[in-house]
Scaffold this motif. Sequence first.
Motif, PDB file in Angstrom:
ATOM      1  N   PRO A  89       0.848  -5.714  -7.691  1.00  0.00           N
ATOM      2  CA  PRO A  89       0.228  -5.567  -9.014  1.00  0.00           C
ATOM      3  C   PRO A  89      -1.057  -4.749  -9.082  1.00  0.00           C
ATOM      4  O   PRO A  89      -1.410  -4.283 -10.157  1.00  0.00           O
ATOM      5  CB  PRO A  89      -0.052  -7.015  -9.432  1.00  0.00           C
ATOM      6  N   LEU A  90      -1.752  -4.589  -7.960  1.00  0.00           N
ATOM      7  CA  LEU A  90      -3.076  -3.944  -8.019  1.00  0.00           C
ATOM      8  C   LEU A  90      -2.990  -2.561  -7.392  1.00  0.00           C
ATOM      9  O   LEU A  90      -2.900  -2.430  -6.179  1.00  0.00           O
ATOM     10  CB  LEU A  90      -4.107  -4.811  -7.297  1.00  0.00           C
ATOM     11  N   VAL A 125       0.860  -1.182   0.000  1.00  0.00           N
ATOM     12  CA  VAL A 125       0.000   0.000   0.000  1.00  0.00           C
ATOM     13  C   VAL A 125       0.898   1.235   0.000  1.00  0.00           C
ATOM     14  O   VAL A 125       2.091   1.138   0.273  1.00  0.00           O
ATOM     15  CB  VAL A 125      -0.926   0.046   1.242  1.00  0.00           C
ATOM     16  N   SER A 148     -12.399   2.581  -4.159  1.00  0.00           N
ATOM     17  CA  SER A 148     -13.257   2.182  -3.059  1.00  0.00           C
ATOM     18  C   SER A 148     -12.598   2.457  -1.723  1.00  0.00           C
ATOM     19  O   SER A 148     -11.774   1.691  -1.241  1.00  0.00           O
ATOM     20  CB  SER A 148     -13.588   0.688  -3.165  1.00  0.00           C
ATOM     21  N   ASN A 149     -12.910   3.589  -1.159  1.00  0.00           N
ATOM     22  CA  ASN A 149     -12.473   3.912   0.195  1.00  0.00           C
ATOM     23  C   ASN A 149     -13.244   5.139   0.634  1.00  0.00           C
ATOM     24  O   ASN A 149     -13.460   6.053  -0.168  1.00  0.00           O
ATOM     25  CB  ASN A 149     -10.976   4.197   0.248  1.00  0.00           C
ATOM     26  N   ARG A 181      -9.934   0.102 -11.896  1.00  0.00           N
ATOM     27  CA  ARG A 181     -10.913   0.907 -12.623  1.00  0.00           C
ATOM     28  C   ARG A 181     -11.920   1.527 -11.674  1.00  0.00           C
ATOM     29  O   ARG A 181     -12.768   2.312 -12.058  1.00  0.00           O
ATOM     30  CB  ARG A 181     -11.657   0.036 -13.639  1.00  0.00           C
ATOM     31  N   ILE A 182     -11.840   1.150 -10.422  1.00  0.00           N
ATOM     32  CA  ILE A 182     -12.805   1.674  -9.464  1.00  0.00           C
ATOM     33  C   ILE A 182     -12.053   2.126  -8.228  1.00  0.00           C
ATOM     34  O   ILE A 182     -10.982   1.613  -7.912  1.00  0.00           O
ATOM     35  CB  ILE A 182     -13.859   0.603  -9.092  1.00  0.00           C
ATOM     36  N   GLU A 187      -1.781  -3.675 -12.844  1.00  0.00           N
ATOM     37  CA  GLU A 187      -3.195  -3.455 -13.136  1.00  0.00           C
ATOM     38  C   GLU A 187      -3.716  -2.257 -12.356  1.00  0.00           C
ATOM     39  O   GLU A 187      -3.800  -2.289 -11.131  1.00  0.00           O
ATOM     40  CB  GLU A 187      -4.057  -4.686 -12.814  1.00  0.00           C
ATOM     41  N   ASN A 243      -6.557   1.078  -6.007  1.00  0.00           N
ATOM     42  CA  ASN A 243      -7.801   0.542  -5.439  1.00  0.00           C
ATOM     43  C   ASN A 243      -8.535   1.533  -4.548  1.00  0.00           C
ATOM     44  O   ASN A 243      -9.749   1.610  -4.579  1.00  0.00           O
ATOM     45  CB  ASN A 243      -7.522  -0.714  -4.606  1.00  0.00           C
ATOM     46  N   TYR A 244      -7.779   2.250  -3.713  1.00  0.00           N
ATOM     47  CA  TYR A 244      -8.437   3.113  -2.734  1.00  0.00           C
ATOM     48  C   TYR A 244      -8.382   4.586  -3.136  1.00  0.00           C
ATOM     49  O   TYR A 244      -8.656   5.468  -2.329  1.00  0.00           O
ATOM     50  CB  TYR A 244      -7.840   2.886  -1.340  1.00  0.00           C
TER      51      TYR A 244
END
Lengths: 375, 1089
Positions: free
Chosen positions: A56-57, A35, A88-89, A85-86, A82, A60-61
Amino acid sequence: MKMMLVLEDGSSFSGESFGAEAEVCGWVHNDYGVVGYQETLTDPDNRGMLVNMTYPLIGNYGVNAEDGESDRAQASALLVRERSRIVSNWRAEGSLSDWMKERGVVGMDGVDTRTLALRLRDRGEMRGVIAPAALPVAELLSKVRAYTLKGASKVPLAPELIRGAVSGDTMRHHVPVSGFTEDGRYRVVVWDLGIRRSCIAQLEAGGCQVVRAPFMVSWEEIGALRPEGVLISNGPGDPRDLAETAAQIRKALGKLPMIGVALGCQLLALAGGGRIGALKTGHHGVNYPVREAATGRDAITSQNHRLVIDAGSLAGTDFRVSHVNLNDGSVEGIAAEGLEATGVQFIPLFTDDGAPGAPFAEFIRRMERRRKAGA
Amino acid sequence: MPKREDLKKILIVGSGPIIIGQACEFDYSGSQACKALKEEGYFVILINSNPATIMTDPGMADRTYIEPITPEFVEKIIARERPDAILPTLGGQTGLNTAVFLARAGVFEKYGVEVLGASAEAISRAEDRGLFKTAMQEIGIGVPESGIAITVEEGMAIGLSIGFPLILRPAFTLGGTGGAIAYNKEELRESLGKAIEYSPVGQVLVERSVLGWKEIEFEVMRDCADNVIIITSMENVDAMGVHTGDSAVVAPAQTLTAREYSHLTALCRKVIRKIDVTGGGVNIQFAVNPDNGEVVIIEVNPRLSRSSALASKATGFPIARVATKLAVGFTLDEVKNDITGKTSALYEPTIDYCVFKVARFTFEKFPTADPTLNTSMKAVGEAMSIGRTFKEAFQKGLRSLETGRFGFGADGKDVNPLPEREKIREKLLIPNAERFFYIRYAFQKGMTIDEIFELTRIDRWFLANMKELFDLEQELAACRFRGEKGERKGWMDAFPAGLLKQAKEYGFSDVQLARILGTDEALIRRMRKKRGISPVFKLVDTCAGEFTAEKPYYYSTYEKVEESVRSPKPRVMILGGGPNRIGQGIEFDYCCVHASLALKEMGYESIMVNSNPETVSTDYDTSDKLYFEPLTREDLLNIVEREKPEGVIVQFGGQTPLNLAVPLEKAGVPIWGTTPDSIDRAEDRKRFQALLKKLNLIQPENGTARSFEEARKVAGRISYPVIVRPSYVLGGRAMEIVYDDEALEEFMKKAIRVSPEHPILIDKFLEDAIEIDVDAISDGETTVIGGIMEHIEEAGIHSGDSASVIPPFTLDAKLQKTIAENTYALARELQVKGLMNIQYAIRNDVVYVLEVNPRASRTVPFVSKATGVPLAKLATQVMAGRTLKELNFTKQVEVRHVAIKESVFPFARFAGVDAILGPEMKSTGEVMGIDTAFGRAFAKSQIAAGTLLPKAGKVFVSVTNKDKRQIIFIAKELGHLGFEILTTAGTGAVLKNNDVAVTVLPKLAEGRPNIVDLMKNREVAMIVITSSGKKPRVDTGIIRSTAVRHSVPLITTISAAQAAVNAIEAMLKGESRVKTIQEYHSEIKSYQS
């Protein structure tokens, strides 16, 4: 748009553009944190860097206004496997992609980040260029080669990187206009090479009042502010490009408690007569075990450095190695007790109870002792 | 700090039988502990009642006790061995609770035993609800508002003051046993009673519900120098309210910012210091409010756990091994990280992939159980998958479950037609095992991510990723082949390579693609191979590639650079058993591990493939190489293509790999051991009949039918009762014993609806026959019997559920000889190379062959522990080409002791489910009782299985007519032993006529107090209740489930009742003694490896 990263060894990696679309050159390094991409992008130490995220991701937040380590984007590019695309936090205020676009940070999505990471591990950190994939690889390679030439005007040296990294206020004034207010807090001047917000926050939490001075000020100018301690901050670039700053630090040594962090630590070593070398692959993550020589205490630390103090070069100087990386034995801290100067290569973090990290706590204790002795 | 020299002997406590909430992860941790201590030169003593474990292999510990894990038996071992210390943190809740009881009873003080890993105080601070709450408040960590109750009334008062919904957490229980969610007064009252009963200390926490919050877990370790490291974070995909063992979990957490992550890790360090674990690991669970980030702490487990096993497998960091080293005084920096070979354990792993864990359920075995997922764990196993993205890992995880699904739907198994919106909403709102698939249906119905989030409270990030999968599926479907046959080639050639590649990167299996694109799996494989779309294998290396790895393991992904290097040694692949389920579990993992060790010993490179993170087989140092992959044809072929193995072993992993034998062989994979054709001869009904006929062996009369009429004809020919089952199922799935036309008709209706294309198999049911299990080994020439096991329960009860005894206790030499000869003949005819298991039934001295399985069976570890013969190892050597003569194993060993395997059931987990045994297997695990005589061994097996046979009190007896003759003798004996007999009118009449003093109780509906009342009042010491195979009466079902709920020893067969009486007699006669497995084995002379 299809983008291409070409490294100086000729290898290339492709990806899809996100964030800003531009051509950028710079050192490429891996960031091993799972993170913290926003912190990474805003870390002044990463000024001009092309950062390859091993996790890799990414995205996200999202991003928010609170979590930056400085007031601007510092890294030039972010390479990810990657991009989310969204977002979320509950604290998210926008997407990473938009944030990067607004700040001109080039993004590459869909990159084979693991292969890139292994290449940098095995061949050592290199410089690279990111450009639209439409350009021929040979052309990009010649750009990287030109970029890496010594003295090439395109390669930013530390002063330029620092000017880009530190906040405008500090850079505008040669000498800090606002001196200290007398309110009982410890008076600390930060030799600002591009300091992380969390470092200042720790000093403030420890009862310090902080005044930032630009890196090109003289010791006399700093001394005139009557500080009780000096922090030589972290920041980007090679300390060997900052000979004048090192000379000023040398003048200050022994006059008051000093602490250097990361780049600041390396400058202390230079000022004290030590030498700087480079690691094949730098430390860029949050999980490096470090041992403090004096106590034998170990700690897991955050680090972000490719350059490193040459332990042998400290022999005969006032400094000794105070902290060692347990993975590779590299120098992670130095101390000159007689001069009340310490430096840590890792980034001190708040303790779990919200107090300043151990190196800062020790620095504050020194100022406290001096006050008591003086009083 | 170096290891402690003041300690010499250390006792490790295992976790006992596999039950829901406590599975083979504790074999993994216990085995690691044994190895970690032995390599430091400690003398290791081990207790574990579970014979199917690797840790109880005679070579793992210096002295191994396969004895019941109760305070009484552990004390006996302590008295005999006088260990300096006990390590109870690797044996699950069982190990921990046993230590707490012994500490409180002063046993450790009496014998001078130190508790390692976590002190008794630390355990209490984490496990005792009151102490825990206070401790957390002292360090400023929020706990959900709550109160502790020891009575229902107290609990009601607390609950009403907090407000609904409420969570109930009984103290000191595992896997949330007895936990519940209460939405109203009535539920609260009911659940409180249950919760207090389930808690061994009669204490329950009544807590404000944080339903719908995110559930985040951490694995944290601390050494005696106060170094603390975070191994990994894990995020539950299902929100709070679903037990973490039932929830899908990802590692690392995906939706926390660095700031939130640091805040939680700071809390973790505070917690482990406050609980004061000074050499070991803890699991910490937080709930995080997704709307504002508010954090409360839910639970701390001061021991190795299922989550820590998962964290270990997810990161490569060997938590159990390191925890053991820390427990004996090492500091983290002194323990090497074996995976990198360079760094130390003072290091926080970082990963560059996404791990997905998904739970496996078996509600189909308990059709009357409530399939709602809540705070009480119901999963029997789990699969773990690794991908570079969540999407890839998610789809791999769903196909790893081996439930016939090949990813996120679109695999031909979706509900057809699409369920109604109301049904979908309900399935999204109430957590259940099929919820992911209903999310896909919701997308099909056009529901938005926000709508689905409101119903499921599954984080939008996960839902958005699932939506991306669904969207790609739609894109693929648009390219579906719609042409004529001859146009297929053109369609194939024109198919967009980029789309195909993206589909594989998104984790779509070839099976799914075949369904979506309207073609078959083989063609999809050819199509992508042609375009160079094949997976590569990447590393689990603890460090995201920062260091080169010495002992990594592997997962597949669709990227470019291959990182798995083929060894120059000859390579042999072992297919593991996949997720645990009823019928396929730790026993097979035990065999796979032995195969791997044997291969390594013979100089092969052993390559394990498995998807089950709980196992020893997926431990980093079990095999030379480990692939953490789903066990499907596609995934296995990928590995075979990379490794080009000399052989593939399919006979150790249970039914999953066995079913893959034929498809793999067809694809040119070299299968070791018994040929797939022989396997087919044993599995295929017709060919099996022909085989038996050829060998002149006897089989119960049988037939097949596709309609009720046909079935009735068959039943008429062979006469009732008959055993009926659909032909496609395994492990006794949906098998029933039918006594009349009516029941047959009902069964046929059901079965034909389930599977119209498969015929129904009908066998004559041999009532009151003795059932025998034989495990044998053969090299094709020589066949040797490993063990003949006689079941205590009569034929008709699934062999996996029966208690079985070595040596057989009622068979004479002549029958044993017949059995042996039949076995030899079958092995020879099938050219068995390796293990085989045969089930026989014996009635009137006629030996019937029921079933032949040319593979390792569930009983292999039990036989090996009972006889000292390492059957799985020998079988591996045989498959590698050695003969049994060369291996010096040509004669069945004879034992002087009695070893009894008893099964353990999950009835207590499924409220209201009838605890009756039948042809469908229901047990989750097993224990072994071993002693010099039958009664004592059986007593131990019962104690180990948690059945507390009484030494005095009232016994309720109610049997069917056919059992009435035998019950007389049993009741008389019970009377002689001082028991009072309660009974029903029918059974009572028979007993009275035979001069047995009884008290007759009224039928449930006819008067009170009845037997249910007495059980609730704890006035009944044991229940003996048998029923005819016909539809059981409602009364008996209620009595059985009440007995289970109130932990009253329950016996449901007359033969088990007789055995129980023997055991009680033995218990009354004298103290039982403990003895090591090494001592038992040394008394067996005929085989020395």
